[in-house]
Design an enzyme around this catalytic site. Structure first.
Site, short mmCIF file in Angstrom:
data_model
loop_
_atom_site.label_atom_id
_atom_site.label_comp_id
_atom_site.label_asym_id
_atom_site.label_seq_id
_atom_site.Cartn_x
_atom_site.Cartn_y
_atom_site.Cartn_z
N SER A 1 0.82 -1.20 0.10
CA SER A 1 -0.02 -0.03 0.08
C SER A 1 0.94 1.32 0.08
CB SER A 1 -1.02 -0.06 1.36
OG SER A 1 -2.02 -1.08 1.11
N ASP B 1 -9.09 -4.08 2.25
CA ASP B 1 -7.69 -4.80 2.33
C ASP B 1 -7.60 -5.65 3.63
OD1 ASP B 1 -4.74 -4.96 1.52
OD2 ASP B 1 -4.73 -4.03 3.41
N THR C 1 -1.63 4.53 3.18
CA THR C 1 -2.35 5.42 1.96
C THR C 1 -2.61 6.77 2.46
OG1 THR C 1 -3.26 3.45 1.06
CG2 THR C 1 -4.28 5.61 0.55
N ASP D 1 -5.56 0.45 -4.81
CA ASP D 1 -3.97 0.37 -4.81
C ASP D 1 -3.23 -0.70 -5.34
OD1 ASP D 1 -4.93 -0.78 -2.65
OD2 ASP D 1 -3.78 0.44 -1.17
N GLU E 1 -10.34 6.98 1.55
CA GLU E 1 -9.96 5.46 1.41
C GLU E 1 -10.82 4.49 2.15
OE1 GLU E 1 -6.12 2.61 1.93
OE2 GLU E 1 -6.52 3.96 3.71
N HIS F 1 -6.70 -9.69 3.59
CA HIS F 1 -5.75 -10.25 4.11
C HIS F 1 -6.29 -11.62 5.28
CE1 HIS F 1 -2.30 -7.98 3.02
NE2 HIS F 1 -2.95 -6.81 3.07
#
Length: 511
Positions: free
Chosen positions: A168, A337, A221, A379, A332, A341
């Protein structure tokens, strides 16, 4: 063969050859023998010139005023040129020819720009979201905001020193500065020299700036837009660096990284510091530092009616738009994300839902104002999400709507109660089988983390969801856009080009 048939074939071949030769002859070599032919050719020339103008403007609806004037002047020149002198190879693709002229009062360059980043949101996520949102009671597949705004794709690879798979920090640096760097870097180059960000450029020309995120505000980010650091994990240093950013709006989580002394420094610079969402109503002017959680904001699936990211987005627009010069905002959807993960499809779809809500808030702002460009992208891709797995041609997202809490929260609660089987059925939204209860029981005895993994496995099996990684992958990501300048982002581009294109739309420096 009868002689009559033979003569007919010869005549047909002659006519075909003659027609083909005439059709492919260069325009400059076409004889003009009378007035009618000349007028027809001139009409064709004007149409060709018009097509050229359409082709040029279709490359970019921003590109920018000087280019538009140049192309218009060239088109006018060609329209008045003797058709016999026009080059034969001037052709505009037919798909670029407008069927009618559309008048628009929108400016060619935006006053405001908003970049929205779905962290980890590779193409499989937006596709999965479409199926997740599909109404099974209708025959059609309902369109999502992502379908509506799609314009192109972007590559995401970092600097060569880090290979093909970005993190990122490197990808956000590319989006914020237009330069490639190593994984972990926050807006510095591979030699650890600071790179100028679009936020810094905006400040120099009198624009307001801000970030609104669902992670901590000093995560990779947002950090790449507001700070410079050799490593993304230096959270306290990055938070301290925000003092120099002079950003007008900083909203998200991360309270634990801001000491009392640091908060006093922010207040001394005129920042209002708030920690509760209810306090947002009291904020009527910038500057504001809103830290609404110790680290991340709560998972959307755990607070399904909270609409926190979209609320932060709306407040950011309200505050930043007070600057008559314009603003740059970065929003964002950070936790897409984080769910990726963990290979957590239920939580990921919840985060996608709220990110889509935030996009629609901005889309409405763009429609009403007509002076604002919105760019939405990711991203990178996280987790290698597979919509369908195990050799089976199916994906079953309907059950995800019945899950009442995130698998992480469910696992934490089940560890703490004795009657965990009944509670699991209540929170997961279905009656677990004997086999599923057995696997959960075995995992529960190994602790909360193993129980969490077992719950994820049950959800993946029932939905037939697949994953290839608990990290990132090198996939290209989608680009979505609306507003003046949106066509600049059509087709394939590198992520650095998203930054440089946005920078090209900034106003010139104030003398």
């Amino acid at each position: 063969m009868p002689i009559k048939t033979t003569l007919s074939l010869i005549l047909g071949m002659f006519l075909c050859f003659s027609t083909s030769t005439f059709a492919n002859a260069p325009l400059a070599n076409t004889p003009l023998t009378d007035t009618a032919t000349t007028e027809t050719a001139q009409s064709q020339a004007k149409q060709t010139a018009s097509q050229i103008q359409v082709q040029v403007s279709s490359v970019s609806d921003a590109s920018i005023t000087n280019t538009s004037k140049a192309s218009a002047s060239k088109a006018a020149e060609l329209a008045n040129t003797d058709p016999a002198k026009l080059p034969a190879n001037i052709v505009a693709p037919i798909t670029n020819v407008a069927s009618k002229k559309v008048k628009s009062s929108a400016p060619s360059k935006p006053k405001n720009m908003i970049i929205m980043i779905g962290d980890g949101m590779g193409p499989a996520y937006t596709t999965a979201y479409r199926y997740f949102k599909d109404n099974p009671d209708t025959e059609e597949m309902e369109q999502t905001v992502f379908d509506r705004l799609l314009v192109g794709m972007a590559s995401t690879f970092p600097a060569p020193v880090s290979g093909y798979v970005t993190d990122s920090a490197a990808s956000a640096t590319a989006l914020a500065t237009g330069f490639k760097t190593y994984n972990g870097a926050i807006s510095i180059d591979v030699d650890k020299r600071p790179l100028t960000t679009i936020m810094e450029m905006a400040k120099k020309v009198g624009l307001s700036t801000g970030v609104a995120v669902s992670s901590q505000v000093n995560h990779a980010t947002p950090a790449a837009f507001l700070a410079h650091n050799e490593h993304r994990r230096n959270y306290v240093q990055i938070a301290e660096g925000y003092l120099k950013s002079d950003a007008d709006v900083i909203l998200g989580g991360g309270q634990k990284y801001f000491s009392d002394d640091l908060l006093d420094e922010f207040k001394a610079k005129g920042y209002q510091h708030i920690t509760e969402f209810e306090q947002l109503d009291s904020i009527t002017k910038p500057k504001v530092l809103g830290l609404f959680a110790d680290v991340q904001l709560p998972w959307v699936i755990d607070e399904q009616e909270a609409y926190k990211l979209s609320t932060l987005t709306k407040k950011s627009l309200e505050l930043l738009s007070q600057n008559e010069q314009g603003f740059i905002l970065m929003v964002e959807g950070s936790l897409i994300d984080w769910a990726g993960h963990s290979n957590d499809i239920a939580t990921a779809m919840g985060e996608m839902q709220e990110f889509a809500n935030a996009i629609e808030v901005v889309e409405q702002f763009v429609r009403e104002r007509q002076d604002t460009l919105m760019i939405v992208t990711a991203d990178h891709n996280t987790g290698g999400l597979s919509i369908g797995a195990n050799g089976e041609y199916e994906w079953n997202p309907a059950m995800l709507h019945d899950i009442k809490a995130s698998p992480q929260t469910i696992s934490e609660e089940l560890i703490a109660v004795d009657d965990w089987q009944q509670r699991f059925n209540q929170l997961i939204g279905f009656e677990a089988t004997a086999e599923e209860i057995s696997s959960l029981n075995s995992a529960r005895m190994q602790g909360q983390k193993q129980l969490y993994k077992s719950i994820l496995q049950i959800i993946d099996t029932r939905t037939n969801t697949g994953w290839t990684s608990v990290g990132h992958t090198a996939d290209d990501v989608q680009v979505f856009a609306a507003g003046p300048g949106a066509l600049l982002f059509s087709g394939h581009q590198d992520n650095t080009e998203i930054a440089t294109k946005m920078m090209s739309l900034l106003p010139k420096a104030i003398n």
